[in-house]
Design a protein around this motif. Sequence first.
Motif, PDB file in Angstrom:
ATOM      1  N   UNK A 192      86.122  27.533  45.125  1.00  0.00           N
ATOM      2  CA  UNK A 192      85.058  27.594  46.131  1.00  0.00           C
ATOM      3  C   UNK A 192      85.508  28.304  47.405  1.00  0.00           C
ATOM      4  N   UNK A 193      86.729  28.048  47.840  1.00  0.00           N
ATOM      5  CA  UNK A 193      87.204  28.729  49.047  1.00  0.00           C
ATOM      6  C   UNK A 193      87.346  30.230  48.793  1.00  0.00           C
ATOM      7  N   UNK A 194      87.774  30.589  47.601  1.00  0.00           N
ATOM      8  CA  UNK A 194      87.865  32.012  47.265  1.00  0.00           C
ATOM      9  C   UNK A 194      86.480  32.647  47.201  1.00  0.00           C
ATOM     10  N   UNK A 195      85.517  31.902  46.668  1.00  0.00           N
ATOM     11  CA  UNK A 195      84.144  32.402  46.612  1.00  0.00           C
ATOM     12  C   UNK A 195      83.584  32.618  48.008  1.00  0.00           C
ATOM     13  N   UNK A 196      83.804  31.664  48.890  1.00  0.00           N
ATOM     14  CA  UNK A 196      83.301  31.783  50.260  1.00  0.00           C
ATOM     15  C   UNK A 196      83.907  33.014  50.941  1.00  0.00           C
ATOM     16  N   UNK A 197      85.172  33.256  50.697  1.00  0.00           N
ATOM     17  CA  UNK A 197      85.820  34.453  51.252  1.00  0.00           C
ATOM     18  C   UNK A 197      85.152  35.715  50.736  1.00  0.00           C
ATOM     19  N   UNK A 198      84.864  35.746  49.433  1.00  0.00           N
ATOM     20  CA  UNK A 198      84.198  36.911  48.853  1.00  0.00           C
ATOM     21  C   UNK A 198      82.813  37.121  49.457  1.00  0.00           C
ATOM     22  N   UNK A 199      82.084  36.035  49.672  1.00  0.00           N
ATOM     23  CA  UNK A 199      80.753  36.140  50.282  1.00  0.00           C
ATOM     24  C   UNK A 199      80.852  36.723  51.691  1.00  0.00           C
ATOM     25  N   UNK A 200      81.878  36.323  52.428  1.00  0.00           N
ATOM     26  CA  UNK A 200      82.046  36.844  53.785  1.00  0.00           C
ATOM     27  C   UNK A 200      82.385  38.328  53.795  1.00  0.00           C
ATOM     28  N   UNK A 201      82.823  38.837  52.648  1.00  0.00           N
ATOM     29  CA  UNK A 201      83.079  40.277  52.518  1.00  0.00           C
ATOM     30  C   UNK A 201      81.910  41.014  51.881  1.00  0.00           C
ATOM     31  N   UNK A 202      80.776  40.324  51.719  1.00  0.00           N
ATOM     32  CA  UNK A 202      79.564  40.990  51.244  1.00  0.00           C
ATOM     33  C   UNK A 202      79.275  40.859  49.764  1.00  0.00           C
ATOM     34  N   UNK A 203      80.116  40.173  49.005  1.00  0.00           N
ATOM     35  CA  UNK A 203      79.853  39.985  47.576  1.00  0.00           C
ATOM     36  C   UNK A 203      78.634  39.077  47.412  1.00  0.00           C
ATOM     37  N   UNK A 204      77.736  39.437  46.481  1.00  0.00           N
ATOM     38  CA  UNK A 204      76.530  38.636  46.265  1.00  0.00           C
ATOM     39  C   UNK A 204      76.345  38.238  44.797  1.00  0.00           C
ATOM     40  N   UNK A 205      77.345  38.503  43.957  1.00  0.00           N
ATOM     41  CA  UNK A 205      77.304  38.090  42.555  1.00  0.00           C
ATOM     42  C   UNK A 205      78.520  37.225  42.265  1.00  0.00           C
ATOM     43  N   UNK A 206      78.269  36.019  41.785  1.00  0.00           N
ATOM     44  CA  UNK A 206      79.356  35.075  41.527  1.00  0.00           C
ATOM     45  C   UNK A 206      79.212  34.525  40.112  1.00  0.00           C
ATOM     46  N   UNK A 207      80.278  34.609  39.328  1.00  0.00           N
ATOM     47  CA  UNK A 207      80.303  34.023  37.988  1.00  0.00           C
ATOM     48  C   UNK A 207      80.570  32.527  38.096  1.00  0.00           C
ATOM     49  N   UNK A 208      79.916  31.758  37.252  1.00  0.00           N
ATOM     50  CA  UNK A 208      80.160  30.321  37.207  1.00  0.00           C
ATOM     51  C   UNK A 208      79.734  29.808  35.845  1.00  0.00           C
ATOM     52  N   UNK A 209      80.228  28.620  35.506  1.00  0.00           N
ATOM     53  CA  UNK A 209      79.975  28.041  34.195  1.00  0.00           C
ATOM     54  C   UNK A 209      79.374  26.648  34.349  1.00  0.00           C
ATOM     55  N   UNK A 210      78.217  26.428  33.756  1.00  0.00           N
ATOM     56  CA  UNK A 210      77.534  25.141  33.868  1.00  0.00           C
ATOM     57  C   UNK A 210      78.452  24.006  33.433  1.00  0.00           C
ATOM     58  N   UNK A 211      78.587  23.023  34.292  1.00  0.00           N
ATOM     59  CA  UNK A 211      79.427  21.880  33.983  1.00  0.00           C
ATOM     60  C   UNK A 211      80.914  22.168  34.019  1.00  0.00           C
ATOM     61  N   UNK A 212      81.301  23.372  34.467  1.00  0.00           N
ATOM     62  CA  UNK A 212      82.725  23.721  34.502  1.00  0.00           C
ATOM     63  C   UNK A 212      83.313  23.986  33.133  1.00  0.00           C
ATOM     64  N   UNK A 213      82.478  24.337  32.157  1.00  0.00           N
ATOM     65  CA  UNK A 213      82.968  24.621  30.807  1.00  0.00           C
ATOM     66  C   UNK A 213      83.917  25.806  30.808  1.00  0.00           C
ATOM     67  N   UNK A 214      84.876  25.756  29.903  1.00  0.00           N
ATOM     68  CA  UNK A 214      85.790  26.882  29.744  1.00  0.00           C
ATOM     69  C   UNK A 214      87.148  26.610  30.341  1.00  0.00           C
ATOM     70  N   UNK A 215      88.034  27.550  30.140  1.00  0.00           N
ATOM     71  CA  UNK A 215      89.392  27.407  30.633  1.00  0.00           C
ATOM     72  C   UNK A 215      90.168  28.654  30.301  1.00  0.00           C
ATOM     73  N   UNK A 216      91.456  28.557  30.351  1.00  0.00           N
ATOM     74  CA  UNK A 216      92.287  29.696  29.999  1.00  0.00           C
ATOM     75  C   UNK A 216      93.480  29.194  29.199  1.00  0.00           C
ATOM     76  N   UNK A 217      93.674  29.691  27.972  1.00  0.00           N
ATOM     77  CA  UNK A 217      94.786  29.211  27.157  1.00  0.00           C
ATOM     78  C   UNK A 217      96.153  29.577  27.716  1.00  0.00           C
ATOM     79  N   UNK A 218      96.171  30.471  28.715  1.00  0.00           N
ATOM     80  CA  UNK A 218      97.438  30.912  29.289  1.00  0.00           C
ATOM     81  C   UNK A 218      97.827  30.101  30.518  1.00  0.00           C
TER      82      UNK A 218
END
Length: 311
Positions: A227-253
């Motif tokens: 969320x803090x990284x997202x807020x930073x991106x918004x302050x730089x003008x980004x208006x598209x944010x990826x997200x996953x319902x319920x926080x599904x997903x992960x990274x095997x690495x």
Amino acid sequence: MTLPMVVRDPRLPSRVRIHEVGARDGLQNEKGVVPTGVKAEFVHRLAASGLTTIEATSFVHPKWVPQLADAEDLFPLLADLGDTVDLPVLVPNERGLDRALALGARHVAVFASATESFAKANLNRTVDEALAMFEPVVTRAKAERARVRGYLSMCFGDPWEGAVPEAQVVRVCRALIDMGCDELSLGDTIGVATPGQVASLLTALNTAGVPTGRIGVHFHDTYGQALSNTLTALRHGVTTVDASAGGLGGCPYAKSATGNLATEDLVWMLHGLGIDTGVDLSRLTATSGWMAEHLGRPSPSRTVRALSHQD
């Protein structure tokens, strides 16, 4: 239902488009295979909550991602959403593109890497070999008047290589834009990014001629920084944010990864900032709770848990 207190920040965009990835990036990381009918209902419920961009599936070979082997069966079940909901699909190569276009897909995505180690592990190619593989895919998709998204993984850190040099990320981003991608999604694949890194990379991309309007961000919440990284991106003008319902997903690495940024947590923050998303948080929370029941475990989303406890 409790709602966030709204305090508008004039430095932020008035509207954000959420690129929902739960049905694809989320479910492909599940150990078991979710039935096709459940997936279709999941997407329909997400659409009913107000989400207008829902990544539906992946046309990768079933051998590599058996969780999404039903792409040909699933996509036609979503045809009734076509006029109101954008349904991007991941295509790893020209064969995947053929399969997607044959079913009427109008928005496709390719998946590149900023690092050699991840390109080798995930694509069995070097970074440049992967880009060469994607070029005809992007060219053909554009010729068919399909929209193309370019995912770029490991933009902030790599489990084998450590910190990723900014210039390395900028080079691959520039290559994806030059080959015709309409939008880039900057991936913090193992969730190690911090706000300073996000601000610095976005500035570097702007300097290299990559417009902020063509950038989306995709954060994992391994260290609680999404969320803090997202807020930073918004302050730089980004208006598209990826997200996953319920926080599904992960990274095997990243074994400690808690998955993608939960869409509900993102919506709670955005609505508290007075930013329009078009999403009904109550409906979205109910949908994630419904899917959690099908998966047999509680949702990792803090907002889903908090609001569910009020029932």
